[in-house]
Design a protein around this motif. Structure first.
Motif: not given
Ligand SMILES: Nc1ncnc2c1ncn2[C@@H]1O[C@H](COP(=O)(O)OP(=O)(O)OP(=O)(O)O)[C@@H](O)[C@H]1O
Ligand SMILES: [Mg+2]
Lengths: 530, 254
Positions: A23-29, A245-254, A372-380
């Motif tokens: 998850v993190f390595l690909p996004i950081i690279s 943003i979606t992720f953070l909102i869901d995080l608070r909710k969950k 991982s929900l927050a990462i759009p497929g295209i970005v991943l």
């Protein structure tokens, strides 16, 4: 005791390391590829501004329509007395079984220059561009919003409605004073989820966008066509913003949402007019959905609408010649592997986060899993190209399996997590006092009691891996290409009939998978209740 | 009287909060001891420490004169019945009771006959093939007790076992628990909120408040000679609560 400690610690370490790398390595690279010096020159171009404007305008419109549609449908299913609610719910979610690119294709079939409907009704076609993307995006996103809202409504507590009745709040304002506030959070969640889905999707715009370029298509052409990774990564960053943003909102909710259990199911008052109107709306939406799906069948078996209306198997032959068998088996293999491995990894991760004490590690794993929900497929996908292109995984089917597991990890993980949270919190303590270790409990208690969840997880991974193109588009090669990508290629070759046939195969495979999963779930429920 | 369990200077703290503040008490062999106290006073924590599923800061726990605080839970010869029973929902009554026996090398062979015997003693023979969700709350409780007894502990701990049941059942089940105790000749430590329950079942009662034992005596003594205002208030206030709840339920019937 110490042995099980060591085991659980090593499981946690392995999982953490796994997510770091996947998850993190690909996004950081990906971000490290951005050459900030050149970004200014990109941002200042008119094309870029136009693209951002295109993306935002179509996404906002689609989100509004999609959420309103979903809300009305969810309301009809949960708060009205229309018949056949079960069947209607299933039909409403059918669009989730085909790739987003097929939604575009279906619209071309119906409303294109020589579309089934445009031709039949003799109306001019004005599909390509904004209109097409709008309708396609709504089609592709409203079932997701529907499921989210319907879930929230299902668990709405009758007592708040009772209280409202007792307090004498009139019906009309009850909607604004009770229903809407209660649904506020789910509505916000659904709105952001749909916004992100549409904003980052390129299946629909790719197929019917025409010259109306959106950000994901721009990214796709920059990277695939021009090999400009810096630019691609920069757009990837932009696409990540609403997702985060979606992720953070869901995080608070969950976090502050207990397990929603209705203490009393909702009492639905009699109201004929409401039922007729909502029923009609359901029928309209479902009718449209079915029209699109049926168009695949019509296109497949007709020579060339409207010129050659004879029945033919020619298009099937064309797809066979293109290598249907190979791509289909690729897709099946990928989807089954994703479902198997994803379910196992998701289940173990959920077990660790839901049922072990060490709070810090569990918390980190939990956050990583849902992020991982927050990462759009295209970005991943872009991240994976940049990160893994030199590795042994690259060019094999396993990179596709891996990227799909991560792309779709979060929902099945949450299913397992919630299911295990619901199981009695004292099982492990009972086990300790009765000399029954964790692994035995896992085998004899947790798994048998969550078999239906496991089936559901498996189905989710499978269906989504069958339809996805976003992440895999960057990672496949001619040997590993999945079926959904073939649709894109056939469309590119103007072979719309063949593309329709491929869409139909994916749809039918997924329907079959859904039926099998539903059967397995029924069987599990039956066995548990016996 | 034989001393079964001796707890001395037991201290437990969570991060910033002292939950057990140097507790001392002794349990006699075959005794029925209740632990009474308001919510959050540390009752559950005490039980969990006794059976060994919760670590503690300092102090001693001795059983039959031997220190057991370093033994794992399953080696202490104790059983516990949780508030929610924690029965395995996918297993029948028989399977629930047999399950822990399967992992005991010595008992494995006779697992079924041991389980059948205990199930008979707790009066569940006719429900032997049912899953927990098909049983009443009281029956579930008996399964939980049977599952614990299968490994023949000589002390059984109960954490508010009645709180999941309705009032009418509770009274009947008090007698059943006492009968089981007599049948198996075991020592029981029983946590409850309900002073009436504690007084009617116990040989002795411990009254706790904020991690301290404020009184430990026979029900008669606690009732007639409360050690201090706190105990007196706790006892009478709960009695009043009881009476008003009885009035309520009687009113509700009519
Ligand atoms: N894991 C924990 N971490 C921090 N504090 C805890 C933890 N478990 C319990 N506590 C605290 O310790 C105190 C005693 O808890 P305990 O569960 O023993 O109370 P209790 O007497 O059993 O209450 P009740 O009658 O409500 O069951 C409470 O204040 C509780 O908040
Ligand atoms: Mg307690």
């Amino acid at each position: 005791m110490t042995k099980s400690r060591t085991l659980s610690l090593s499981v946690k370490l392995v999982l953490t390391a796994f997510f770091m790398v996947t998850v993190f390595l690909p996004i950081i690279s990906m971000f490290s590829k951005i050459n900030w010096a050149t970004i200014g020159s990109i941002v200042n171009t008119a094309t870029f501004g136009q693209t951002v404007f295109n993306s935002l305008s179509v996404t906002i419109c689609a989100t509004i329509i999609s959420v309103i549609t979903a809300y009305l449908l969810a309301f009809a299913i949960n708060h009205s007395r229309i018949p056949c609610k079960g069947a209607l719910s299933i039909l409403i979610t059918l669009p989730m079984l085909i790739p987003s690119i097929s939604h575009g294709l279906g619209l071309i079939n119906l409303f294109g220059e020589n579309g089934l409907l445009t031709n039949l009704l003799g109306i001019p076609s004005n599909l390509y561009g904004f209109n097409g993307i709008l309708i396609g995006s709504v089609m592709y996103s409203f079932p997701v919003a529907f499921l989210m809202l319907s879930d929230a409504m299902k668990y709405a507590d009758e007592t708040i409605y009772e209280a409202a009745r007792v307090l004498g709040i009139p019906k009309g304002s009850r909607f604004f004073s009770v229903t809407l506030p209660y649904m506020k959070r789910p509505l916000i969640s659904a709105t952001f989820a749909v916004f992100t889905m549409v904003f980052t999707d390129y299946g629909v715009p790719l197929s019917i966008g025409g010259r109306f370029v959106t950000l994901p298509v721009y990214l796709y052409t920059e990277v695939i066509g021009l090999q400009d990774f810096s630019r691609g990564a920069f757009i990837g960053l932009l696409l990540l913003i609403p997702a985060i943003i979606t992720f953070l909102i869901d995080l608070r909710k969950k976090d502050n949402e207990g397990m929603g259990f209705a203490s009393k199911s909702i009492r639905i008052e009699r109201n004929r007019l409401r039922d007729i109107l909502l029923g009609l709306f359901c029928v309209l939406v479902i009718g449209f959905v079915l029209l699109v799906l049926v168009s695949f069948a019509i296109m497949t078996f007709i020579g060339k609408y409207p010129y050659d209306m004879s029945f033919t198997l020619r298009h099937i032959q064309e797809v066979m010649d293109k290598g249907l068998g190979e791509f289909f088996s690729n897709s099946l293999l990928i989807s089954i592997l994703v479902a198997l491995i994803g379910t196992v990894v998701g289940y173990i991760t959920a077990y660790v986060t839901a049922r072990t004490e060490s709070r810090v590690v569990s918390r980190i794993l939990h956050l990583t899993s849902i992020s991982s929900l927050a990462i759009p497929g295209i970005v991943l996908g872009l991240g994976y190209v940049i990160c893994f292109s030199g590795s042994f995984l690259y060019g094999t089917i396993f990179i596709l399996v891996l990227v799909n597991i991560i792309h779709f990890f979060s929902s099945p993980y949450m299913m397992a997590h919630n299911a295990m949270k619901k199981l009695n919190p004292n099982f492990e303590d009972v086990g300790k006092t009765l000399c029954v270790g964790r692994l035995r409990l896992l085998r004899d208690v947790f798994i048998p009691n969550t078999l239906d969840t496991i089936a559901e997880m498996f189905g989710y991974f499978f269906v989504n891996s069958m339809i996805t193109i976003s992440a895999v588009a960057f990672l496949y090669n001619t040997r590993t290409m999945p079926l959904a990508i073939l649709i894109n290629q056939l469309e590119g070759d103007m072979m719309f009939e063949a593309a329709a046939f491929v869409s139909m195969i994916i749809l039918l495979s997924n329907i079959l998978a859904k039926i099998v999963i539903a059967g397995v779930k029924k069987f599990c429920k039956y066995r548990l209740a016996k | 009287m034989e001393e079964k369990l001796q707890v001395s200077r037991l201290i437990k703290t969570y991060a910033d909060k002292t939950v057990l503040n140097g507790i001392n008490f002794t349990v006699h062999n075959g005794e029925f001891l209740s632990v009474l106290g308001p919510s959050g006073c540390g009752k559950t924590t005490l039980l969990r420490i006794l059976i060994g599923i919760e670590p503690f800061d300092s102090g001693h726990i001795q059983k039959d004169g031997e220190e057991i605080s370093n033994l794992p839970p399953n080696a202490r010869g104790m059983g516990i019945v949780f508030q929610n029973y924690a029965l395995f929902p996918n297993m029948s009554v028989l399977q629930n009771v047999m399950y822990p026996l399967k992992f005991q090398p010595k008992l494995k062979k006779n697992a079924k006959s041991i389980a059948l015997d205990i199930i008979e003693k707790v009066g569940l023979t006719e429900h032997i093939g049912k899953k927990p969700n098909k049983l009443s709350g009281g029956q579930q409780q008996r399964v939980a007790i049977a599952r614990t007894l299968a490994l023949s502990p000589d002390i059984v701990l109960f954490d508010e076992p009645m709180s999941a049941l309705d009032a009418a059942n509770r009274v009947a089940l008090r007698k059943e628990i006492k009968e089981i105790q007599a049948k198996f000749g075991i020592t029981m430590i029983y946590i409850t909120h309900d002073q009436e329950e504690a007084f009617s079942m116990s040989d002795r009662v411990i009254v706790m408040d904020e991690g301290n034992i404020v009184q430990m005596d026979t029900p008669y003594e606690v009732y007639h000679h409360p050690a201090n205002d706190y105990v007196e208030q706790f006892v009478t206030c709960h009695l009043k609560e009881k009476i008003s709840s009885i009035q309520e339920s009687v009113g509700g019937v009519r």
